[in-house]
Design a protein around this motif. Structure first.
Motif, PDB file in Angstrom:
ATOM      1  N   VAL A  19      -3.748   6.034  -6.638  1.00  0.00           N
ATOM      2  CA  VAL A  19      -4.872   5.782  -5.748  1.00  0.00           C
ATOM      3  C   VAL A  19      -5.251   4.307  -5.861  1.00  0.00           C
ATOM      4  O   VAL A  19      -5.426   3.795  -6.965  1.00  0.00           O
ATOM      5  CB  VAL A  19      -6.083   6.663  -6.132  1.00  0.00           C
ATOM      6  N   ILE A  20      -5.381   3.647  -4.734  1.00  0.00           N
ATOM      7  CA  ILE A  20      -5.827   2.257  -4.720  1.00  0.00           C
ATOM      8  C   ILE A  20      -7.347   2.282  -4.848  1.00  0.00           C
ATOM      9  O   ILE A  20      -8.043   2.818  -3.990  1.00  0.00           O
ATOM     10  CB  ILE A  20      -5.378   1.539  -3.434  1.00  0.00           C
ATOM     11  N   GLY A  57       2.021   8.339  -5.874  1.00  0.00           N
ATOM     12  CA  GLY A  57       0.926   9.246  -6.208  1.00  0.00           C
ATOM     13  C   GLY A  57      -0.272   8.560  -6.826  1.00  0.00           C
ATOM     14  O   GLY A  57      -1.136   9.220  -7.407  1.00  0.00           O
ATOM     15  N   ILE A 102       0.869   4.086  -3.027  1.00  0.00           N
ATOM     16  CA  ILE A 102       0.477   5.457  -2.683  1.00  0.00           C
ATOM     17  C   ILE A 102       1.669   6.396  -2.808  1.00  0.00           C
ATOM     18  O   ILE A 102       1.526   7.550  -3.226  1.00  0.00           O
ATOM     19  CB  ILE A 102      -0.143   5.507  -1.270  1.00  0.00           C
ATOM     20  N   PHE A 134      -5.397  -0.877  -8.883  1.00  0.00           N
ATOM     21  CA  PHE A 134      -5.150   0.552  -9.100  1.00  0.00           C
ATOM     22  C   PHE A 134      -4.799   0.780 -10.557  1.00  0.00           C
ATOM     23  O   PHE A 134      -4.546  -0.160 -11.308  1.00  0.00           O
ATOM     24  CB  PHE A 134      -4.005   1.048  -8.204  1.00  0.00           C
ATOM     25  N   SER A 167      -2.732   3.754 -13.339  1.00  0.00           N
ATOM     26  CA  SER A 167      -1.915   4.935 -13.576  1.00  0.00           C
ATOM     27  C   SER A 167      -2.505   5.613 -14.805  1.00  0.00           C
ATOM     28  O   SER A 167      -2.522   5.010 -15.890  1.00  0.00           O
ATOM     29  CB  SER A 167      -0.460   4.535 -13.844  1.00  0.00           C
ATOM     30  N   GLU A 182       0.837  -1.212   0.000  1.00  0.00           N
ATOM     31  CA  GLU A 182       0.000   0.000   0.000  1.00  0.00           C
ATOM     32  C   GLU A 182       0.868   1.256   0.000  1.00  0.00           C
ATOM     33  O   GLU A 182       0.614   2.193  -0.770  1.00  0.00           O
ATOM     34  CB  GLU A 182      -0.921  -0.018   1.223  1.00  0.00           C
ATOM     35  N   SER A 183       1.903   1.272   0.809  1.00  0.00           N
ATOM     36  CA  SER A 183       2.800   2.430   0.882  1.00  0.00           C
ATOM     37  C   SER A 183       3.537   2.659  -0.432  1.00  0.00           C
ATOM     38  O   SER A 183       3.697   3.804  -0.871  1.00  0.00           O
ATOM     39  CB  SER A 183       3.818   2.241   2.014  1.00  0.00           C
TER      40      SER A 183
END
Length: 145
Positions: free
Chosen positions: A50-51, A48, A45, A83, A85, A41-42
């Motif tokens: 968003v999950i 930039g 995120i 997610f 991009s 998760e880190s």
């Protein structure tokens, strides 16, 4: 029906190890399942992104096992982070609109008998290899490489 289902589960479990290199790229994670999910998760995120959704696949399989006639516990934990991009997705779909089939992108974390792994689905040759390289960067960061 139960025998057919169990045979299918056995094939999937066997495929997870034997064919994983063809289907997915997987890295071992030194730490707990919870630490691995936090790390993924880190890493997502931190770029930039968003999950959109976290699929708690392991929980679903454990919760529904008896309902489908199984007593097999496949994962102690298994989550898939979904997610996109905007930059990569646009580029991939401008190259071929059918690359829509590969969106959203996913990174999974799995715990099987205390062995925690992080990985992603392998993509076809061509434009999608840029996405695969991007996922590899995220996963390598998450496992501490």
């Amino acid at each position: 029906m139960k025998a057919l289902f169990l045979a299918g589960v056995t094939c999937v479990v066997t495929a997870f190890g034997a064919q994983a290199q063809e289907i997915a790229t997987v890295y071992p994670f030194e730490g707990s399942f919870d630490d691995a999910t936090f790390s993924v998760e880190s890493a997502i995120i931190g770029r930039g992104l968003v999950i959109d959704h976290i699929s708690n696949t392991g929980e679903m399989l454990n919760r529904t096992a008896a309902d489908v006639g199984s007593d097999v516990k496949i994962f102690d934990g298994a989550d898939v982070f979904l997610f996109c991009s905007a930059v990569l997705s646009r580029k991939m779909m401008e190259a071929d609109p059918l690359n829509l089939a590969h969106c959203p992108y996913g990174i999974f974390v799995a715990d099987r008998a205390g062995e925690v792994t992080i990985g992603y689905r392998n993509y076809p040759e061509g434009a999608m290899q840029e996405v695969q390289a991007f996922l590899d960067e995220i996963v390598r960061e998450a496992v501490g490489e």
